[in-house]
Design a protein around this motif. Structure first.
Motif, short mmCIF file in Angstrom:
data_model
loop_
_atom_site.label_atom_id
_atom_site.label_comp_id
_atom_site.label_asym_id
_atom_site.label_seq_id
_atom_site.Cartn_x
_atom_site.Cartn_y
_atom_site.Cartn_z
N ASP A 2 125.20 7.40 55.89
CA ASP A 2 124.32 6.29 56.37
C ASP A 2 123.30 6.80 56.90
OD1 ASP A 2 122.75 4.03 56.35
OD2 ASP A 2 124.33 3.12 57.80
N LEU A 3 122.00 7.35 56.31
CA LEU A 3 120.95 7.62 57.05
C LEU A 3 120.14 6.70 57.65
CD1 LEU A 3 119.29 10.07 54.23
CD2 LEU A 3 120.99 10.78 56.05
N ALA A 108 112.79 5.82 51.56
CA ALA A 108 114.02 5.23 51.97
C ALA A 108 114.57 5.37 53.48
CB ALA A 108 115.10 6.29 51.20
N THR A 109 113.64 5.97 54.21
CA THR A 109 114.15 6.22 55.66
C THR A 109 112.93 5.70 56.63
OG1 THR A 109 113.44 8.51 55.75
CG2 THR A 109 115.85 8.16 55.44
N ALA A 166 120.56 11.07 66.06
CA ALA A 166 119.92 11.65 65.20
C ALA A 166 120.48 12.76 64.28
CB ALA A 166 118.71 12.46 66.21
N LEU A 167 119.80 13.15 63.29
CA LEU A 167 120.31 14.22 62.35
C LEU A 167 119.36 15.31 62.29
CD1 LEU A 167 122.28 14.66 59.91
CD2 LEU A 167 120.51 13.37 58.38
N GLY A 183 123.58 17.91 70.51
CA GLY A 183 124.31 16.37 70.28
C GLY A 183 123.76 15.63 68.97
N LEU A 184 123.18 16.33 68.06
CA LEU A 184 122.66 15.83 66.65
C LEU A 184 123.88 16.06 65.54
CD1 LEU A 184 119.97 16.30 68.33
CD2 LEU A 184 118.84 16.61 66.32
N ASP A 185 123.81 15.28 64.72
CA ASP A 185 124.56 15.16 63.56
C ASP A 185 123.98 16.32 62.63
OD1 ASP A 185 126.39 13.40 64.32
OD2 ASP A 185 125.77 11.90 63.09
N PHE A 186 124.72 16.97 61.69
CA PHE A 186 124.29 18.12 61.07
C PHE A 186 124.49 17.95 59.44
CE2 PHE A 186 124.24 22.59 59.37
CZ PHE A 186 122.82 22.90 59.64
#
Length: 217
Positions: A2-3, A108-109, A166-167, A183-186
């Motif tokens: 889920d962005l 979309a974001t 954050a991604l 600490g960001l998702d990837f």
């Protein structure tokens, strides 16, 4: 994934937003050759570049001077390489393919901050994105070398410009390392990557993989 849960999305440039990995690889080879290298020396620079995808060109040219040419590393010697590389690179970057679906993903974001974090030269990236009419998509800024990605992520987090969650969307092992450290998702984008063992790397590190930007939404 889920962005919309993220406050920011950080994108690598080469191999993610632009199909420019091959352009840069060829530019490294031609730069070395133009400045008198043998084919073997030029290929050594290319191999090091591919191995360290996402790392600043300043570091790669430092290594090339020390380890391949066995020369002293001076500001002047680095600048000669940088100038020749930029000249070789400029035209290729102006004509390489832009990721399909980029505007649709931006729509979309909406409300989520977008940033570029490249291993390429920061001013070069900003000039290129302005010329190719991409800069306005990235309201969080466009960042690159000489600062490395770890330093930029730490600085932008400290300033409040980059807020978690954050991604990071990238296509190299260093992108994954930098995002994890910060600490960001990837997400690993695979269609244009130059990482030869990316399937094994992503499986071993339990990394989410998408082929391209369009597949993200």
């Amino acid at each position: 994934m889920d962005l919309k849960k993220y406050k920011a999305i950080v994108f690598d440039c080469d191999g993610v937003i632009l199909d420019s990995n091959v352009v840069k690889t060829e530019a490294y080879f031609r730069t070395a050759k133009n400045l008198g290298a043998t084919d073997e020396q030029a290929q050594a620079l290319v191999d090091y570049h591919v191995k360290l995808g996402g790392i600043s060109r300043y570091h790669k040219f430092d290594w090339y001077l020390r380890e391949v040419l066995k020369q002293a590393v001076t500001d002047e010697a680095i600048q000669v390489l940088l100038d020749e590389f930029s000249r070789e690179l400029e035209e290729g970057l102006m004509h390489c393919t832009i990721a399909d679906g980029l505007q649709e993903l931006r729509d979309a974001t909406a409300g989520i901050k977008w940033m570029i974090l490249s291993g390429g030269d920061q001013q070069e990236i900003r000039d290129l994105f302005a010329k190719r009419k991409l800069a306005d998509l990235f309201d969080g800024g466009l960042f690159g070398s000489p600062d490395n990605k770890d330093a930029v992520l730490a600085r932008e987090k400290a300033s409040g410009n980059l807020q978690l969650p954050a991604l990071f969307i990238g296509d190299s092992k260093y992108d994954h390392e930098a995002s994890t450290n910060a600490g960001l998702d990837f997400i690993f984008v695979s269609d244009w990557t130059e990482v030869p063992d990316w399937q094994d790397f992503c499986r071993e590190n339990h990394i989410c993989v998408e082929p391209n930007i369009r597949s993200l939404y």
